[in-house]
Design a protein around this motif. Sequence first.
Motif, PDB file in Angstrom:
ATOM      1  N   ALA A 234       9.322  69.827  39.141  1.00 38.39           N
ATOM      2  CA  ALA A 234      10.375  70.846  39.179  1.00 38.39           C
ATOM      3  C   ALA A 234       9.872  72.158  38.594  1.00 38.39           C
ATOM      4  N   HIS A 235       9.271  72.095  37.421  1.00 39.65           N
ATOM      5  CA  HIS A 235       8.804  73.331  36.791  1.00 39.65           C
ATOM      6  C   HIS A 235       7.703  73.985  37.616  1.00 39.65           C
ATOM      7  N   GLY A 236       6.866  73.166  38.221  1.00 36.81           N
ATOM      8  CA  GLY A 236       5.803  73.701  39.072  1.00 36.81           C
ATOM      9  C   GLY A 236       6.357  74.460  40.274  1.00 36.81           C
ATOM     10  N   LEU A 237       7.535  74.014  40.749  1.00 37.03           N
ATOM     11  CA  LEU A 237       8.157  74.677  41.905  1.00 37.03           C
ATOM     12  C   LEU A 237       9.212  75.694  41.470  1.00 37.03           C
ATOM     13  N   GLY A 238       9.260  75.979  40.175  1.00 38.22           N
ATOM     14  CA  GLY A 238      10.186  76.997  39.678  1.00 38.22           C
ATOM     15  C   GLY A 238      11.634  76.546  39.580  1.00 38.22           C
ATOM     16  N   MET A 239      11.842  75.246  39.408  1.00 38.52           N
ATOM     17  CA  MET A 239      13.208  74.728  39.299  1.00 38.52           C
ATOM     18  C   MET A 239      13.500  74.254  37.880  1.00 38.52           C
ATOM     19  N   ARG A 240      14.786  74.255  37.538  1.00 38.83           N
ATOM     20  CA  ARG A 240      15.203  73.674  36.268  1.00 38.83           C
ATOM     21  C   ARG A 240      15.421  72.174  36.452  1.00 38.83           C
ATOM     22  N   VAL A 241      15.417  71.434  35.333  1.00 41.52           N
ATOM     23  CA  VAL A 241      15.656  69.996  35.394  1.00 41.52           C
ATOM     24  C   VAL A 241      16.847  69.635  34.511  1.00 41.52           C
ATOM     25  N   VAL A 242      17.776  68.913  35.090  1.00 40.10           N
ATOM     26  CA  VAL A 242      18.929  68.417  34.338  1.00 40.10           C
ATOM     27  C   VAL A 242      18.847  66.896  34.323  1.00 40.10           C
ATOM     28  N   ALA A 243      18.986  66.287  33.152  1.00 37.94           N
ATOM     29  CA  ALA A 243      19.012  64.824  33.084  1.00 37.94           C
ATOM     30  C   ALA A 243      20.466  64.369  33.022  1.00 37.94           C
ATOM     31  N   GLU A 244      20.806  63.398  33.870  1.00 40.26           N
ATOM     32  CA  GLU A 244      22.162  62.852  33.923  1.00 40.26           C
ATOM     33  C   GLU A 244      22.237  61.559  33.138  1.00 40.26           C
ATOM     34  N   GLY A 245      23.419  61.221  32.689  1.00 38.20           N
ATOM     35  CA  GLY A 245      23.653  59.896  32.109  1.00 38.20           C
ATOM     36  C   GLY A 245      23.032  59.700  30.738  1.00 38.20           C
ATOM     37  N   VAL A 246      22.944  60.777  29.953  1.00 42.61           N
ATOM     38  CA  VAL A 246      22.371  60.663  28.606  1.00 42.61           C
ATOM     39  C   VAL A 246      23.423  60.038  27.688  1.00 42.61           C
ATOM     40  N   GLU A 247      23.103  58.878  27.146  1.00 42.82           N
ATOM     41  CA  GLU A 247      24.084  58.143  26.338  1.00 42.82           C
ATOM     42  C   GLU A 247      23.680  57.983  24.881  1.00 42.82           C
TER      43      GLU A 247
END
Length: 299
Positions: A234-247
């Motif tokens: 994602a970072h290499g392609l210029g995107m942000r990363v969101v992690a789902e389901g963090v408990e």
Amino acid sequence: NADTAMFRAKEAGKNNSQFFSYDMSRSVRRRVEIRTHLRNAIRHDELSVVYQPRMVMEGNELAGAEALLRWNSAELGPVGPQEFIPVAEEAGLIVPIGEWVLREACAQAVRWRLASRRDVSVAVNISARQFRDTDIVKTVMDVLAETGLPSRLLELELTESVLMCDTARAVDTLQRLNAIGVRVALDDFGTGYSSLSYLKRFPLDCLKVDRSFVADITGEAHDEAIVRTIVALAHGLGMRVVAEGVETEEQLAMLRRLHCDEVQGYLLGRPAPPEHLLARLQDENAADHRRERQAWDAQ
Ligand code: C2E
Ligand code: MG
Ligand code: MG
Ligand code: MG
């Protein structure tokens, strides 16, 4: 002739009763019920939208919220989206329902913004049918104009399968969304069949790591490697990363080490009615004021 037709019908009937086991006919009946009652859900005011906070890892502040649809049916009681969205999709009902969610969520984001004097973004899930069979760009433009939400505060969440179906058209739609300043996230990333070469062609802003990878991130060495790789991609392609389901705190700490940009999950907040998010925004504003005040007093 009539006799053979009768015989065929009987045979078919027999096969049918074997084929439709008790459970299967029950699940078919359930789907029919859902479809019947869902048809009137908007008109009967049975739908609502809850919002789950999305936090920026750096600074631990609210980035915005994801809009999640809820249905409390007069006849069936509460029905979860995992169950009714596929039925709505199949029956074409997802088009009016999805448009209703979009309008509701954008109007809500404007209210949060006015009440908190902060830019709060809202993420809306878009189904395959909405993306493929309707002019989603026009709908989005109409809703933004109606509600007055700045386009940069809207993010659409699409799944991989939606994009992989007709990729040429998908690229065109994404480019038009990009041109009007609406962001697009790829939801449940890692569970579909993304071709990496297509990923490069799609103007996407964000990858949402599916919660199945987050669940075992502190135990399974492989899941850590997968998330690390998604972040790098994602970072290499210029995107942000969101992690789902963090408990858990452990998952959060690991995601921070892996340089995930934003997090979402029960640890940070459950999906809740819109007033909850406003209260949190106001708490954050109050905390900011206190900090400014302390810095001033310390001088
Ligand atoms: P999604 O878009 O991937 O949304 C995340 C789902 O994970 C939500 O389930 C949310 O409540 C749940 N979740 C969030 N944090 C946690 C966590 O820490 N642990 C666990 N176990 N679960 C967590 P929900 O609200 O039941 O929605 C399920 C799916 O239904 C959504 O998955 C989305 O695909 C679909 N959906 C919901 N609302 C809409 C809508 O308005 N339109 C469309 N097309 N689909 C929707
Ligand atoms: Mg989503
Ligand atoms: Mg998801
Ligand atoms: Mg999902």
